[in-house]
Scaffold this motif. Structure first.
Motif, PDB file in Angstrom:
ATOM      1  N   GLN A  31       0.811  -1.220   0.000  1.00 13.21           N
ATOM      2  CA  GLN A  31       0.000   0.000   0.000  1.00 13.21           C
ATOM      3  C   GLN A  31       0.848   1.276   0.000  1.00 13.21           C
ATOM      4  O   GLN A  31       0.408   2.315  -0.471  1.00 13.21           O
ATOM      5  N   HIS A  32       2.087   1.177   0.518  1.00 17.32           N
ATOM      6  CA  HIS A  32       2.892   2.384   0.697  1.00 17.32           C
ATOM      7  C   HIS A  32       4.182   2.401  -0.113  1.00 17.32           C
ATOM      8  O   HIS A  32       4.955   3.348  -0.001  1.00 17.32           O
ATOM      9  N   SER A  33       4.432   1.374  -0.883  1.00 16.77           N
ATOM     10  CA  SER A  33       5.663   1.308  -1.671  1.00 16.77           C
ATOM     11  C   SER A  33       5.326   1.110  -3.140  1.00 16.77           C
ATOM     12  O   SER A  33       4.276   0.594  -3.475  1.00 16.77           O
ATOM     13  N   ASN A  34       6.241   1.495  -3.972  1.00 17.65           N
ATOM     14  CA  ASN A  34       6.064   1.354  -5.407  1.00 17.65           C
ATOM     15  C   ASN A  34       6.984   0.225  -5.877  1.00 17.65           C
ATOM     16  O   ASN A  34       8.201   0.403  -5.948  1.00 17.65           O
ATOM     17  N   ILE A  35       6.418  -0.934  -6.193  1.00 13.82           N
ATOM     18  CA  ILE A  35       7.227  -2.107  -6.534  1.00 13.82           C
ATOM     19  C   ILE A  35       8.071  -1.882  -7.781  1.00 13.82           C
ATOM     20  O   ILE A  35       9.162  -2.424  -7.909  1.00 13.82           O
TER      21      ILE A  35
END
Length: 107
Positions: A31-35
């Motif tokens: 939810q809080h990181s950009n893979i």
């Protein structure tokens, strides 16, 4: 590291179990990181979609196993969830028993 283990000559005809533990932390991180900051080959539609990201990661491991002609089962787990761990260990136990029966010619 996974590829080195799977390709090892002593691992021929072995089944691999991939445990991706800490699913609660994974759910938060997605939810809080950009893979795509970590994996430029991620082409999902929604980087915050837990299932899409999970499938992407599983696929990376599956491709290695398939390239080496190895069987692999994956489990998305949370060790503190007893019911989840029971299901996972039942699956592992069944896989081991099937492999043994196959090796001795019962199936």
């Amino acid at each position: 590291v996974f590829q080195e283990v799977v390709m090892n000559i002593y691992m021929t005809n072995k089944t691999f179990m991939l445990f991706l533990n800490k699913k609660d932390i994974f759910q938060t991180k997605v939810q809080h990181s950009n893979i795509s900051n970590h994996f430029t080959d991620f082409e999902g539609f929604e980087e915050s979609d837990e299932q899409e990201v999970k499938n992407f990661i599983y696929t990376k491991f599956r491709k290695i196993a398939e390239t080496c002609k190895r069987t692999m089962f994956d489990h998305y787990t949370q060790a503190t969830d007893e019911s989840n761990i029971r299901v996972v260990f039942d699956g592992v136990k069944n896989t081991i028993l099937k492999n043994i029966m196959n090796e001795i010619g019962i199936i």
